[in-house]
Design an enzyme around this catalytic site. Sequence first.
Site, mmCIF file in Angstrom:
data_model
loop_
_atom_site.group_PDB
_atom_site.id
_atom_site.type_symbol
_atom_site.label_atom_id
_atom_site.label_comp_id
_atom_site.label_asym_id
_atom_site.label_seq_id
_atom_site.Cartn_x
_atom_site.Cartn_y
_atom_site.Cartn_z
ATOM 1 N N HIS A 19 8.552 0.190 -0.179
ATOM 2 C CA HIS A 19 8.762 -0.592 -1.408
ATOM 3 C C HIS A 19 10.168 -1.197 -1.452
ATOM 4 O O HIS A 19 10.792 -1.286 -2.507
ATOM 5 C CB HIS A 19 8.526 0.263 -2.660
ATOM 6 C CG HIS A 19 7.141 0.810 -2.759
ATOM 7 N ND1 HIS A 19 6.084 0.066 -3.253
ATOM 8 C CD2 HIS A 19 6.629 2.008 -2.404
ATOM 9 C CE1 HIS A 19 4.981 0.799 -3.204
ATOM 10 N NE2 HIS A 19 5.283 1.978 -2.695
ATOM 11 N N ASN A 76 0.309 1.926 -7.782
ATOM 12 C CA ASN A 76 0.118 0.706 -7.007
ATOM 13 C C ASN A 76 -0.849 -0.215 -7.740
ATOM 14 O O ASN A 76 -1.368 0.133 -8.810
ATOM 15 C CB ASN A 76 -0.448 1.034 -5.610
ATOM 16 C CG ASN A 76 0.586 1.634 -4.676
ATOM 17 O OD1 ASN A 76 1.745 1.226 -4.668
ATOM 18 N ND2 ASN A 76 0.175 2.615 -3.889
#
Length: 485
Positions: free
Chosen positions: A56, A129
Amino acid sequence: MINDKKNLTTSWGAPVGDNQNSITAGSRGPTLIQDVHLLEKLAHFNRERVPERVVHAKGAGAHGYFEVTNDLTKYTKADFLSEVGKRTPMFVRFSTVAGENGSSDTVRDPRGFALKFYTEEGNYDLVGNNTPVFFIRDAIKFPDFIHTQKRHPQTHLKNPDAVWDFWSLSPESLHQVTILMSDRGIPATFRHMHGFGSHTFKWTNAEGDGVWIKYHFKTEQGIQNLAPELAAKIAGENPDYHTEDLFNAIEKGDFPAWKMYVQIMPLEDADTYRFDPFDVTKVWSQKDYPLIEVGRMVLDRNPENYFAEVEQATFSPGTLVPGIDVSPDKMLQGRLFAYHDAARYRVGANHQALPINRPKNEVNNHQRDGQMRFDNNGGGSVYYEPNSYGGPAESAENKQAAFPVQGIADSVSYDHNDHYTQPGDLYRLQSEEERARLVKNYVDSMAPVTKEEIKLRQIAHLYKADPEFGKRVAQGLGLQVPQQV
């Protein structure tokens, strides 16, 4: 005329007399080490980048609020959910997963959906997510999985062989990979995608009664995705497309919003449900456990400084508040350690004290010292517990709810190993046009793999999910479905 000129200073506040020329021994002489302003500038510059996130790394963030729209206090005592109409400030970070900080926003990749609620009982992080499932279901496999998404140690190139070798040897990944290869694998913007807590969590009410829950965030902007060709074009022209879109939308007052829902499962159902409800590679049927509205999330303010807010923001699914507990999900259990530990490594032991991470309520604990401790470090207050001096003490009413455990300590897998029903259902739910694009995306992604046995192994998984699915991908790759399937 008012002179509002501000004097340039060093980091210790002394005025700088010359910021254009370093101190040298004469006009052509060597630079002198006594030029402390020069040394400080260079030393600070060398340290202006904290290590990027292992996963990320590329992301964008925004501030907003969460407003409760439905009374669910019979399920949870979480204070920020305690009454309809209650608003809680938030910070949200969206991200890609596999790429580096400079990678493109429009690659085929899951998107991180990390939320920080600044509640009156401390911060609550929901770190999910844009997909309801994940590639693996045990945290012990996570470092290996992420290694396959990174660069080859010799060529420093992305490695399709590693990606598909791992996936084909990890059949539990099939559900998430099929979502990734579908139209939703490349969202049009961060605003036009759903979000999910993905894991199973436990809500506990004021009486100590609990339920298992899953979080869903439904975008009010509607789902929109990018065709691979357009995504590739944008990646070359504007790799920061999603970051720019989010900032500009908020800047002009087009505030993105999501409605939050939960699925609620009675505790006893976990023992009889047809899929293991703690397996993050599986979903709960919404026919069995319908969505129940909880509230609404709105993003209405951009960060003032990207580094201070977006880059230094830290999240962990272990950042919990009373009324919200965890489940036996093996992937979640590993994340409870890994996320806080990554923040301590990347930002520092005192990352929770930074303005973007600091809770709105008062923090009272006995943690002291550490690098970059920038508050009063607890002053002269008592620094241990238990103590006889009135220092912070535990509150029994805020203990996590007890739960029974049993079994033999061993390295064991989940009891349920059906990795094919849900991906097959997902394939069959799609229209013919969607199936055709899904197959093409699989074929395009697997085509560069150099080892045929890897392709055949993945084709076998697809065939077990749905024979037509496997046959079509095999045909696209110029292969046959293995006979032993």
